[in-house]
Structures are given as structure tokens and as C-alpha cells.
Motif scaffolding. Structure first.
Motif, PDB file in Angstrom:
ATOM      1  N   PRO A 112       5.706  -2.223  -4.440  1.00 19.20           N
ATOM      2  CA  PRO A 112       4.270  -2.088  -4.181  1.00 19.20           C
ATOM      3  C   PRO A 112       3.599  -1.301  -5.299  1.00 19.20           C
ATOM      4  O   PRO A 112       4.185  -0.383  -5.877  1.00 19.20           O
ATOM      5  N   TRP A 130       1.523  -6.279  -4.960  1.00 20.37           N
ATOM      6  CA  TRP A 130       2.981  -6.430  -4.995  1.00 20.37           C
ATOM      7  C   TRP A 130       3.374  -7.059  -6.324  1.00 20.37           C
ATOM      8  O   TRP A 130       2.968  -8.173  -6.644  1.00 20.37           O
ATOM      9  N   PHE A 157       7.987  -9.095   2.242  1.00 21.29           N
ATOM     10  CA  PHE A 157       7.764  -8.122   1.171  1.00 21.29           C
ATOM     11  C   PHE A 157       8.186  -6.724   1.641  1.00 21.29           C
ATOM     12  O   PHE A 157       8.902  -5.999   0.944  1.00 21.29           O
TER      13      PHE A 157
END
Length: 294
Positions: free
Chosen positions: A39, A88, A111
């Protein structure tokens, strides 16, 4: 007027999930790549918001998985909005390559789950995320950490550690050395999974275990008479890809493997074909003897 401005700020803050960032060219260009996902906070305010929440929950500073998935006593996830508003970034061979936009909450969940694996895996073991998606334009600076990174609308993502991959492939009686040899040949660095040839090789590297069994020598344990072949030990000597013309209207990539016997030096050549026409590649033909066309 103040309420309208606030609503606009909320919309702007959540833009990593919004389709307005993504204007896909026609025809679409597909991506099939493997790398490390992390992230990235798009602005200082969002980063400080995350730090405050981490301190409140008594978490480690970068324990993003536990932060994004934290549930209160009402079973709500009060900090999931942070996962929805960060960017991301996928890095390949230690170089940032793409900004990933989740196509839906299912992809966003994947994710986030990747972070759990990254936090808990052995330091010497690499976590790989395999991304299937559609290439878009270059990301805005705030999403890409001011790098010229293209965006990818992620349609599917799965992840594993290199140890898990080795364990899965070892079921086929494949040695660690032969696995690494084939992985090195199929997924040379750098490989951003953008060309038809790269997508075909990445698909085989992570989806087609038969390749590794071949390299281990399982297919060469007997000679022509059916007796044990003492010269069965072999290695992958060469790998090449060629565009096939056998299926008009489809994009087929032939991946050709040349194996060489350790003792005699005799070579055997095989190939398999991968259809990369659409978003999801698939096996067009199984591994078989290769006879070069004249």
C-alpha cells in the motif's frame, strides 16, 4: 456550500477505487505479471490518519493487515476506508511497475490478504502476487509516488510464497534445482507480463506443473526399448517463444523447451501452446514433441 465541498473531498479521497482514473484503450492490453504488492499513502493526511488508528489499536507501525481488517464489537470494520483510499503499487524485481486498481471489493480483499502473508512469512522467503488485469494510462502522481507508473485494472489476484510454490511443485517429484531452473527461464528478470510472450511464459510458470516434471526427468526414465535409461538426467538448455499461425483469429504463443542429457549431450525438444487472446490465458495444447516447420 460547506456540505457540498466535504462530499467532493470524500469522493476525491476514494478515487483509487473509482473507474474515472481508468480509461482503457481499444483494444485492451492485458497484463499477467507476478511481483510484490504494497500500500502507498496518497497524501500525508491519509498517512497520519493511519498512524493514529495504529496507535489507538496498539498495533505495530506498519501492521496494515490487522489495521485494515480490524473488527469492533459490532463486527464492523471501522478502518477499512483506509484500504479503500490508499494506492496499491506492484513492484517486479525490486522495481515499481504498476499501480493496481481493484476491480471490486473481492480484489481489494485479496490485496489486503496479501499483506497478512507478507507480515508473517519467513524473511528469506519471497511473497509473490500474480496479477491478471487490463492496462490503463499512467497513474496520477499521488497514486504512483510521483513515478511514471501505468495503472492496471486488476480483475484477479492470487498470492503465494516461493516456499509454497516449491512445496506444491515438489509433489511432482521435482527437485528444487530443476524448479528454479525453469522459473528462471520462464520468468526472466525483468518481466512485467505485458507482452503476449511474457504473459504466456508467466502463465506456464505458475499454472502448468507438467513443465517442472519434464525438467526433473520423469518423461525420460526409459529408452526406446522400454528399459531404464541411465542417461535420463537432463537440464533445460534453452527456451524460446514463437507466435503460432495455427489458429486464425486467435493469438497463440508456442513456448519451446530444449532439454539436454547430462551424459550424452543428446537434446530433446518439446513445446506447449498458450492462447493469450483474452484476459485469461489458457493452455491451447499440452506439452508434446516439437518438430520445427520447414
Amino acid at each position: 456550500m460547506h456540505q457540498q465541498s466535504t462530499e467532493q473531498e470524500v469522493i476525491s479521497a476514494s478515487m483509487p477505487l473509482e473507474s474515472s482514473h481508468m480509461s482503457v484503450a481499444t483494444p485492451p492490453k492485458y497484463i499477467y505479471a507476478a511481483g510484490q504488492l504494497r500500500p502507498h499513502f496518497t497524501n500525508l493526511g491519509l498517512e497520519k490518519e493511519s498512524e493514529a488508528a495504529t496507535q489507538l489499536l496498539n498495533l505495530k507501525p506498519k501492521d496494515y493487515y490487522d489495521l485494515f481488517t480490524y473488527k469492533d464489537r459490532h463486527n464492523n470494520q471501522p478502518y477499512r476506508y483506509l484500504a479503500e483510499q490508499v494506492s496499491w503499487i506492484l513492484s517486479i524485481d525490486n522495481q515499481d511497475a504498476y499501480v493496481l486498481l481493484p476491480n471490486s471489493n473481492d480484489e481489494l480483499n485479496e490485496f489486503i490478504n496479501t499483506l497478512e502473508v507478507s507480515d508473517k512469512h519467513n524473511v528469506a522467503d519471497e511473497v509473490l502476487s500474480v496479477v491478471v488485469g487490463v492496462l490503463g494510462p499512467v497513474a496520477p502522481d499521488e497514486l504512483s509516488n510521483s513515478q511514471p507508473l501505468p495503472m492496471v485494472r486488476c480483475q484477479h489476484l492470487y498470492h503465494f510464497t516461493t516456499a509454497e510454490l516449491m512445496e506444491e511443485l515438489s509433489v511432482h517429484n521435482t527437485t528444487t534445482t530443476s524448479i528454479r531452473d525453469v522459473l528462471t527461464a520462464l520468468a526472466p528478470k525483468p518481466n512485467v507480463g505485458a507482452s503476449d510472450h511474457e504473459r504466456a511464459k508467466n502463465f506456464l510458470a505458475y499454472r502448468y506443473a507438467t513443465i517442472y516434471a519434464k525438467t526433473a526427468g520423469l518423461a525420460f526414465s526409459k529408452d526406446e526399448s522400454g528399459t531404464e535409461d541411465k542417461d535420463s538426467d537432463q537440464f533445460l538448455e534453452n527456451l524460446e517463444t514463437k507466435r503460432s499461425n495455427n489458429s486464425p483469429g486467435r493469438t497463440i504463443i508456442d513456448v519451446i523447451f530444449t532439454y539436454q542429457r547430462n551424459v550424452s549431450g543428446r537434446q530433446s525438444t518439446y513445446y506447449t501452446s498458450v492462447d493469450v487472446t483474452d484476459l485469461y490465458p489458457f493452455l491451447h495444447s499440452n506439452l508434446m514433441d516439437y518438430v520445427p516447420s520447414s
